[in-house]
Design an enzyme around this catalytic site. Sequence first.
Site, PDB file in Angstrom:
ATOM      1  N   SER A 161      -5.448  -0.947  -2.957  1.00  0.00           N
ATOM      2  CA  SER A 161      -5.878  -0.825  -1.569  1.00  0.00           C
ATOM      3  C   SER A 161      -6.852   0.316  -1.330  1.00  0.00           C
ATOM      4  O   SER A 161      -7.574   0.305  -0.333  1.00  0.00           O
ATOM      5  CB  SER A 161      -4.659  -0.636  -0.658  1.00  0.00           C
ATOM      6  N   GLU A 192      -0.664   8.013  10.829  1.00  0.00           N
ATOM      7  CA  GLU A 192      -0.741   9.180   9.943  1.00  0.00           C
ATOM      8  C   GLU A 192      -0.463   8.688   8.525  1.00  0.00           C
ATOM      9  O   GLU A 192       0.683   8.531   8.120  1.00  0.00           O
ATOM     10  CB  GLU A 192       0.250  10.268  10.363  1.00  0.00           C
ATOM     11  N   HIS A 236      -4.412   6.038   2.371  1.00  0.00           N
ATOM     12  CA  HIS A 236      -5.564   5.172   2.623  1.00  0.00           C
ATOM     13  C   HIS A 236      -6.633   5.893   3.436  1.00  0.00           C
ATOM     14  O   HIS A 236      -6.351   6.854   4.150  1.00  0.00           O
ATOM     15  CB  HIS A 236      -5.116   3.892   3.321  1.00  0.00           C
TER      16      HIS A 236
END
Length: 382
Positions: A168, A348, A352
């Site tokens: 990701s 938060e 990422h």
Amino acid sequence: MALYERPLSFKFDFGPGPCAEGYVKVDPGTRYDPQLGYGFETHARVYGKQRTDVPGGYPGAADPLKQSFCIPLGASFVVDVPGGTYRVKLLAGDALAETVTNVKAGEGRQMLPPVHAAAGQWLEAMFSVVVRGDGRLRLTFTGPAPRINALEIWPANGTLTVFLAGDSTVTDQPESGYPYCGWGQMLPAFFKHDVAVDNHARSGHSSLSFVKEGLLDPIMERIKPGDFLFLQFGHNDEKPDAARRTEPFSTFQGQLKLYLEAARSKQATPVLVTPVHRRYFKEDGTLQDTHGDYITAIRELAAQEAVPLIDLAERSRRLFEQAGVEGTKDDFMWVLPGEFIHFPAGVEDNTHFQERGARRLAAQVAEAIRELQLQPLQMFLR
């Protein structure tokens, strides 16, 4: 238009007024229709202008492509094409106004640096883009003063391609997750049109699950001699579940060797990338390493296999420590309640990235290509 009937090349003239010879006219009201095979998405905000009465005239005043243009306000233009790699040439400018146009493809791949033209200036900018899936090229135009005067699109399947495999932190994040962004999403803008970036990274995957779920297969179907395969895994190899877990100096290195062998079997060049750091700071302002032996295992494997290594772990450590505890909130997905429409309660997230962070990491990857003198990629950096 059925797939087999789709033309391969297009020349579009945007805006009101006469159409340039050999081009297809696209005015602000040209909405996408499957029968037509191109057009702006139905919800797009697009305006048009024709400059015919400019005091003192201007260079190219008789050129229909420079006379008129569309102003796309976050609008997407869609063209049906067979899957493959395409070269796109954009003409953008205005006789009277300074313009700044940003171009993204698909779900948000940054294809160019901002195209910034002074008043009375028209710029041509080219890039290469990979079209997969439903065979639809989708280009989104934004910027403080965007313009589209003309677009040309033609096949370029021989283009050198950088394939990305990872998780990701690398993947093309969907528009519904904006401002979530992987560094692979920003990488195309760092290359000239001689290089296409084909990002196959997928959220939640490890070096093990990526192969088990068949995600390496489409890369192997398309990769050709001279291409590159960049590999960044580690974040999910550390997870405890059996579907993803690998051990650094045994199964993790073993899995990565599968990718190296696969790339080499196609006469392509594999490149190992150490996993980017998470945003966890110690009291002294230095980063806490959450990857541990996985980073060491990649470095060792690169040396053993004589594979180019982009040490993004070390590069991200320096980048994030320089930005500090507060500054890195603009790199990672730390957003306030109400700051972005898709996250009304705020976020938060210390793993990422939002666009700024992804762009800064992509810049680090580009800089590493220069330092490693990876040819011919180095020649094709912007």
